[in-house]
Design a protein around this motif. Structure first.
Motif, short mmCIF file in Angstrom:
data_model
loop_
_atom_site.label_atom_id
_atom_site.label_comp_id
_atom_site.label_asym_id
_atom_site.label_seq_id
_atom_site.Cartn_x
_atom_site.Cartn_y
_atom_site.Cartn_z
N GLN A 2 -0.99 12.07 18.30
CA GLN A 2 -1.55 11.38 19.45
C GLN A 2 -0.44 10.83 20.31
O GLN A 2 -0.45 10.95 21.53
CB GLN A 2 -2.46 10.25 18.96
CG GLN A 2 -3.72 10.76 18.32
CD GLN A 2 -4.40 9.70 17.49
OE1 GLN A 2 -3.95 8.56 17.45
NE2 GLN A 2 -5.48 10.07 16.84
N ALA A 20 0.84 -1.18 0.00
CA ALA A 20 0.00 0.00 0.00
C ALA A 20 0.88 1.24 0.00
O ALA A 20 1.92 1.27 0.65
CB ALA A 20 -0.89 0.00 1.24
N GLU A 79 0.76 21.38 -0.42
CA GLU A 79 -0.33 21.29 -1.37
C GLU A 79 0.01 20.28 -2.47
O GLU A 79 -0.78 19.41 -2.82
CB GLU A 79 -0.58 22.69 -1.96
CG GLU A 79 -1.52 22.72 -3.14
CD GLU A 79 -2.94 22.32 -2.73
OE1 GLU A 79 -3.71 21.94 -3.63
OE2 GLU A 79 -3.25 22.37 -1.52
N ARG A 80 1.21 20.40 -2.98
CA ARG A 80 1.62 19.55 -4.10
C ARG A 80 1.62 18.08 -3.71
O ARG A 80 1.15 17.22 -4.45
CB ARG A 80 3.01 19.97 -4.58
CG ARG A 80 3.53 19.19 -5.78
CD ARG A 80 4.63 19.94 -6.51
NE ARG A 80 5.80 20.19 -5.67
CZ ARG A 80 6.76 19.30 -5.45
NH1 ARG A 80 6.70 18.11 -6.02
NH2 ARG A 80 7.80 19.60 -4.68
N LEU A 81 2.13 17.79 -2.53
CA LEU A 81 2.22 16.39 -2.11
C LEU A 81 0.96 15.92 -1.37
O LEU A 81 0.89 14.78 -0.94
CB LEU A 81 3.43 16.19 -1.19
CG LEU A 81 4.79 16.54 -1.77
CD1 LEU A 81 5.89 16.15 -0.79
CD2 LEU A 81 5.01 15.82 -3.10
N ASP A 82 0.00 16.81 -1.24
CA ASP A 82 -1.23 16.49 -0.51
C ASP A 82 -0.90 15.93 0.87
O ASP A 82 -1.39 14.88 1.27
CB ASP A 82 -2.07 15.47 -1.30
CG ASP A 82 -3.44 15.28 -0.66
OD1 ASP A 82 -3.95 16.25 -0.08
OD2 ASP A 82 -3.98 14.18 -0.73
N TYR A 83 -0.04 16.67 1.55
CA TYR A 83 0.30 16.22 2.90
C TYR A 83 -0.84 16.49 3.86
O TYR A 83 -1.47 17.54 3.82
CB TYR A 83 1.55 16.94 3.40
CG TYR A 83 1.75 16.77 4.88
CD1 TYR A 83 2.27 15.57 5.38
CD2 TYR A 83 1.37 17.76 5.78
CE1 TYR A 83 2.42 15.40 6.74
CE2 TYR A 83 1.53 17.59 7.14
CZ TYR A 83 2.06 16.41 7.61
OH TYR A 83 2.20 16.22 8.95
N ARG A 84 -1.13 15.52 4.71
CA ARG A 84 -2.08 15.73 5.79
C ARG A 84 -1.46 15.17 7.05
O ARG A 84 -0.93 14.06 7.03
CB ARG A 84 -3.38 15.00 5.49
CG ARG A 84 -4.58 15.86 5.67
CD ARG A 84 -5.31 16.26 4.38
NE ARG A 84 -5.13 15.49 3.19
CZ ARG A 84 -6.00 14.57 2.78
NH1 ARG A 84 -7.02 14.24 3.50
NH2 ARG A 84 -5.80 13.98 1.63
N PRO A 85 -1.49 15.93 8.14
CA PRO A 85 -0.88 15.42 9.37
C PRO A 85 -1.49 14.08 9.75
O PRO A 85 -2.68 13.87 9.54
CB PRO A 85 -1.26 16.47 10.43
CG PRO A 85 -1.78 17.64 9.69
CD PRO A 85 -2.18 17.20 8.33
N GLN A 86 -0.70 13.19 10.25
CA GLN A 86 -1.22 11.91 10.68
C GLN A 86 -1.49 11.95 12.17
O GLN A 86 -0.59 12.20 12.97
CB GLN A 86 -0.26 10.81 10.31
CG GLN A 86 -0.08 10.77 8.81
CD GLN A 86 0.77 9.64 8.34
OE1 GLN A 86 1.46 9.78 7.35
NE2 GLN A 86 0.74 8.53 9.03
N ALA A 87 -2.74 11.72 12.45
CA ALA A 87 -3.20 11.83 13.83
C ALA A 87 -2.29 11.06 14.76
O ALA A 87 -1.98 11.48 15.87
CB ALA A 87 -4.63 11.31 13.94
N ILE A 88 -1.83 9.94 14.26
CA ILE A 88 -1.12 9.01 15.10
C ILE A 88 0.14 9.59 15.72
O ILE A 88 0.44 9.40 16.89
CB ILE A 88 -0.82 7.77 14.27
CG1 ILE A 88 -0.69 6.59 15.17
CG2 ILE A 88 0.36 7.95 13.39
CD1 ILE A 88 -0.95 5.33 14.43
N ARG A 114 2.60 4.45 0.91
CA ARG A 114 2.80 5.09 2.20
C ARG A 114 2.26 6.52 2.13
O ARG A 114 2.34 7.18 1.10
CB ARG A 114 4.30 5.11 2.49
CG ARG A 114 4.69 5.19 3.94
CD ARG A 114 6.22 5.08 4.02
NE ARG A 114 6.85 5.93 3.03
CZ ARG A 114 7.03 7.22 3.18
NH1 ARG A 114 6.61 7.84 4.27
NH2 ARG A 114 7.62 7.93 2.25
N ALA A 115 1.71 6.96 3.23
CA ALA A 115 1.16 8.31 3.24
C ALA A 115 2.30 9.33 3.31
O ALA A 115 3.39 9.04 3.79
CB ALA A 115 0.24 8.48 4.44
N THR A 116 2.04 10.52 2.81
CA THR A 116 3.03 11.59 2.85
C THR A 116 3.26 12.02 4.31
O THR A 116 2.32 12.16 5.07
CB THR A 116 2.51 12.80 2.07
OG1 THR A 116 2.10 12.39 0.77
CG2 THR A 116 3.58 13.86 1.95
#
Lengths: 338, 338
Positions: A58, A3, A46-55, A5-7
DNA sequence: ACGTTGTAATGCAACGTTGGAGACGCGTTG
DNA sequence: CAACGCGTCTCCAACGTTGCATTACAACGT
């Protein structure tokens, strides 16, 4: 292929040629970031569509921003509507709700009370049904809890309840006002003491006593369950025990709907022959045939108050336990005084 | 006083005088741990009430074990029951479900499709209503998604749907079988194309054509909403447009319940004067007066299949998108052919 | 006696994030 | 001119967990 990997912050940092922390600072609107740097980083985000990972957050903060809601079943209208309210209330506070179903089984409720086998949530809104109060009181898990409903009265746990005795009295008094004298109550629980039924029955009894109307054991019909079917069967039994019954008090609306069906099957007209009143004011109540008189309980109040209490505890408040009582009001429809 | 910190592996390790990793090994049932050591560690775990914190594991594994369910509203019986099924199915797979409500608003649906502002879940079960397919297809968020329902047909996203055309045909054919010829349909959507209504209408039309019964625009009654009230109002309108209507097809059960109420208000007997059939087979359908004939959709299938599809994607599967069709069957009750 | 195999435990690094301390350059002040 | 303050950015550590590598030691075969 694995899968994707998220940014992450690191990806953004590399792409922007700055440190991870700088990106973090931009994301969190920290001061001391030059506008041009902010621009540059934001562009890459914006370009990489980064979104903070809650984890990550947390982990850093020790909070997850998630609450669990544990109810017997999501598809019982009362709980569905309560869940709806709670999710909305949580949303407005930036929290997320995660749902657990106990099916009303003591074993499952025990699991919930003991805490999830893995820690996920910051707090729990719990509506127990069959778990003994003693077990609730002795729970070792330190996750903050708010109970919703009648159970857990002396457990030292915050609770949002309703005045079931008064609700039972009000409903029964309304039937008396309609001129009924042979008022039956269904759903008085047989086996494990079911506080909702017990209290609403106490209120029923009080209304009769206040009016000087004699109580008659034949007018009480027990059940184990708490749904439409049990309401129907319990009413069948009631009609058998007391054929002259002229009103039915059901301790909740779904049972009242079952009662309507039983009465219909037995050819009793509602409200002409038998009046029916329920409790909860679920959406279905105003669409039944005839429409159902009921005692509405303020679910929004329950949701809001439960969240408030829970958030206090999560914040570390260790003041004495509180109990809030949700307001209720009588809603008269066709099934009584038609 | 700050909230008490939860017990961690480190605490257990210190108390037991072993390394953190050894405790981890015990917790995870790794081989190569001597029984006596296992005993000792387990005793400390018991004493300190240690429970693994999901967050650490999640961080390590990159998975959270949580799924989001995004539906218009939890308190609509169909979605409540679907949620119930999904939570149960997820539970049996060791997953937890977190609930999001969109209220059917395109804006909220857009947020859901775009992904949560912070990443929390491994996957999403999404039932969109008003979000254009084009936007769905272009979503950049890489969180695996399974759509539930008719929308998002050509978005290249996995979907569990139902054969709404056939459902509409089946329901209408049943009304024709009952000898009805002036069959109205309510809830045909006015504004934004609502695929459920459109497809079920297509099936309705097909059944009429198959039987050689002429279609009449006066027999169609549009609405915007999708609930009890809209069903009632839509039926009011239908009765006005076509007073000779002898059957009503409602594209879902709550609207059918609204229809029952409208018919009752207008003094039409069901099924004698007007037969009514709905879709979904919500619990309420068998307790309405009269009980409601309907086309039941296999919700357990939807929940199980949606989870299967989602888990594949989460596992990294990137095969072409699939669409599963949930089985349905006609359930005949009093409201038709009474 | 020596290497091989295996068991039992530990150490290190990494997952993504943020608080706090530190580094650096620049302008201001005594 | 040194000292200081300030704005800007970087570095390090830590949150709780587990995979992999490593160590320590015992039992075994040659």
């Amino acid at each position: 292929m694995p899968a994707p990997r998220a940014t992450t912050l690191r990806d953004v940092a590399e792409a922007a040629g700055v440190s991870i922390k700088t990106v973090s600072n931009v994301v969190n609107d920290h001061p001391h970031v030059r506008p041009e740097m902010r621009e540059r980083v934001l562009a890459v985000i914006e370009r990489l569509d980064y979104r903070p990972q809650a984890i990550g957050r947390q982990l850093r903060h020790g909070r997850t921003g998630m609450l669990a809601l544990a109810v017997p079943q999501m598809d019982m209208p009362y709980f569905a509507e309560l869940a709806c309210n709670l999710v909305a209330a949580a949303r407005s506070r930036g929290l997320t709700v995660l749902v657990e179903q106990t099916d009303g089984l003591a074993e499952r409720e025990r699991e919930v009370a003991a805490g999830f086998p893995v820690r996920i949530v910051d707090g729990l809104v719990f509506s127990p049904l069959n778990l003994p109060d003693a077990e609730l009181a002795q729970r070792r898990d330190r996750t903050p809890v708010v109970l919703v409903g009648e159970h857990g009265r002396d457990t030292g746990i915050d609770r949002v309840s309703n005045d079931s005795v008064e609700i039972g009295r009000l409903a029964t008094a309304h039937l008396l006002d309609c001129g009924r004298r042979r008022i039956g109550m269904i759903g008085t629980k047989l086996r494990s003491p079911h506080l909702v039924a017990t209290d609403r029955h106490a209120g029923y009894r009080r209304a009769l006593d206040d009016a000087g109307v004699p109580a008659d054991p034949a007018l009480l019909s027990p059940t184990d369950g708490w749904g439409r079917e049990e309401g129907e069967r319990s009413t069948d039994l009631l009609l058998e025990q007391a054929p002259d019954v002229d009103a039915v008090f059901a301790p909740n609306d779904v049972m009242a709907l079952g009662a309507l069906r039983s009465l219909r099957r037995h050819g009793r007209r509602v409200p002409d022959d038998v009046a029916v009143v329920g409790v909860d004011d679920i959406a279905e109540a105003s669409y039944a045939a005839p429409t159902l008189s009921t005692v509405a309980i303020d679910r929004a109040f329950i949701a809001e108050t439960a969240l408030d209490l829970l958030i206090r505890r999560i914040g570390g408040d260790d003041s004495p336990p509180r109990t809030a009582i949700a307001p209720h009001r009588l809603v008269v429809r066709e099934s009584t005084c038609g």
